[in-house]
Design an enzyme around this catalytic site. Sequence first.
Site, PDB file in Angstrom:
ATOM      1  N   GLY A  34       0.838  -1.209   0.000  1.00 32.63           N
ATOM      2  CA  GLY A  34       0.000   0.000   0.000  1.00 32.63           C
ATOM      3  C   GLY A  34       0.865   1.247   0.000  1.00 32.63           C
ATOM      4  O   GLY A  34       0.499   2.270   0.577  1.00 32.63           O
TER       5      GLY A  34
ATOM      6  N   TYR B 201     -14.759  -4.184   8.097  1.00 41.09           N
ATOM      7  CA  TYR B 201     -13.557  -3.442   8.497  1.00 41.09           C
ATOM      8  C   TYR B 201     -13.164  -3.788   9.935  1.00 41.09           C
ATOM      9  O   TYR B 201     -12.013  -4.133  10.219  1.00 41.09           O
ATOM     10  CB  TYR B 201     -13.806  -1.935   8.345  1.00 41.09           C
ATOM     11  CG  TYR B 201     -12.540  -1.120   8.369  1.00 41.09           C
ATOM     12  CD1 TYR B 201     -11.769  -0.982   7.211  1.00 41.09           C
ATOM     13  CD2 TYR B 201     -12.098  -0.495   9.522  1.00 41.09           C
ATOM     14  CE1 TYR B 201     -10.594  -0.246   7.215  1.00 41.09           C
ATOM     15  CE2 TYR B 201     -10.924   0.239   9.532  1.00 41.09           C
ATOM     16  CZ  TYR B 201     -10.180   0.369   8.383  1.00 41.09           C
ATOM     17  OH  TYR B 201      -9.023   1.090   8.388  1.00 41.09           O
TER      18      TYR B 201
END
Lengths: 264, 262
Positions: free
Chosen positions: A17, A162
């Site tokens: 990322g 999440y």
Amino acid sequence: MVADNLKLDGKLVIITGAGRGLGRAMATRLAGAGADIVAAARTVEQLEETAAEVRRLGRTCLIVPTDVSRSEDVNAMVAAAVKEFGKVDVLINNAGAGEDSFGKTIDKITDDEWRRGIDVNLSSQFYGCRAVIPQMLKQKRGKIINVASGYGLRGGKHNYMYACSKGAVLQLTRSMALTYADYNIQTNGIVPGIFPHNERLMAFFKGGKFIPMGRGGEDADVGPLAIFLSSEASNHINGALIKIDGGGLAGGITPTGVAPQPTT
Amino acid sequence: MALPQGLNDFTLADKAALVIGAEHPAGRIAAATLAEAGARLMVASQEPGTDAQINETVKAAQAAGAKTAPITQIQNATIRADVRATIDKAVKRLGGLDVMVTALDAPYYAPAEAGDDSIFDRVIESNVKSVWMACQEGARAMHQRGGSIVVISSVLAERGVPGASLYCAAKGAVANLVRALALEWAREKIRINLLEAGWMTEEGSPALANDEFAANLLKYLPYKRLVKPEELAGALLYLASPASGFVTGEAIAIDGGLLCRV
């Protein structure tokens, strides 16, 4: 001495990322402290920008296009790092997604969204740990840093994939830490609180006014923690899940900024 | 001593720093670490009669590169007038107070049935009241300008230990004290965090004097060894310095992973 221990000169850090946000901020700060970087993400154009910043700091940056939800990609990422640098000092499992799912009611979440989210946030970190451990065992040293979230410790309204995936990341971190403590491999977690990365999230979190310190996190806030956990200065820290949240998780049973009536 | 470029967030150059409980190994490491990062330093004791240990701490700070000799203060950290005088002296001599580290500790191990009221008072006063008063008085000096407080404590804050009920209660109290103070002072730019040491060498812990306990403990620890005081240095500097500028009310354990165990 602590200053010598904090230096990252010549260390090789893989960051997933790394094309934007926290990942890019960590890449540049680690490079500033002396590390060479393997930058992984799906979007090459963004990785190029990260790499340019790292190289401006005089460090080497290898770009490895990677979809972290595919284990073969993650295996190839680690293999590319070992081929180029002959070692992996630190792996930062940072890639994640799903903040755009906040607020979606449970009946609107499809099987595909659920699985995709768990793959990107949780399976990716498992793949990263699994891929890098043989090399770290060979080196007899290494550090893994998993980026979790305050939602891994607390629940959120309409927050399922999440919170579940980030909570599981904490457990992955603890079990890795215990398993490899004996092998001089430390696994720790960074637990960001509210980091509003876009205007929608900024509005969702009301500008951070309910955070004790009065603001949301900024990507740069995480840099020094990444340096510390990548360095020899943290060699006896293992399985730690270090919050960086403006104080939010120290409280939570009262609204922020208002104290109860003093007892007379 | 300046930190290398790229580690600027960890610098305490010209910051005014106070270490209370500086006769303890953790206090000595704290003093040396803050001095190395460039802080101007005062060190104060937890208890009277500790001049020799305080001198060792001063030497360690100077060896770490303290630019000026640390100011010393022998005090009793459970007496309000002493603590206030210590803070006042720090503010006066250092020109303010930016960083305060407390290394206040008085281990007590005994079966619950053995303790009388005087023991309760002694353990709670030396382990909790001392931290409470240091934080109150220290924060008074930090209002207006902000600052960072690091409270050195123990993994006993997070788990129960048999034969250590009162000591565990005291450490648990300190941990939650830190969380509440963090929330209370967050908007005043005073950060306060906890550093939780695992079972340490050199702490003179009476617990480790029990050979059977010590032998079993060593096997139980993830690293199969005790924590060395100098292994606290990195986390201490992280929490004391602007490197942790968005961190408050947090606890970092230096325990090799012990708190992860079932």
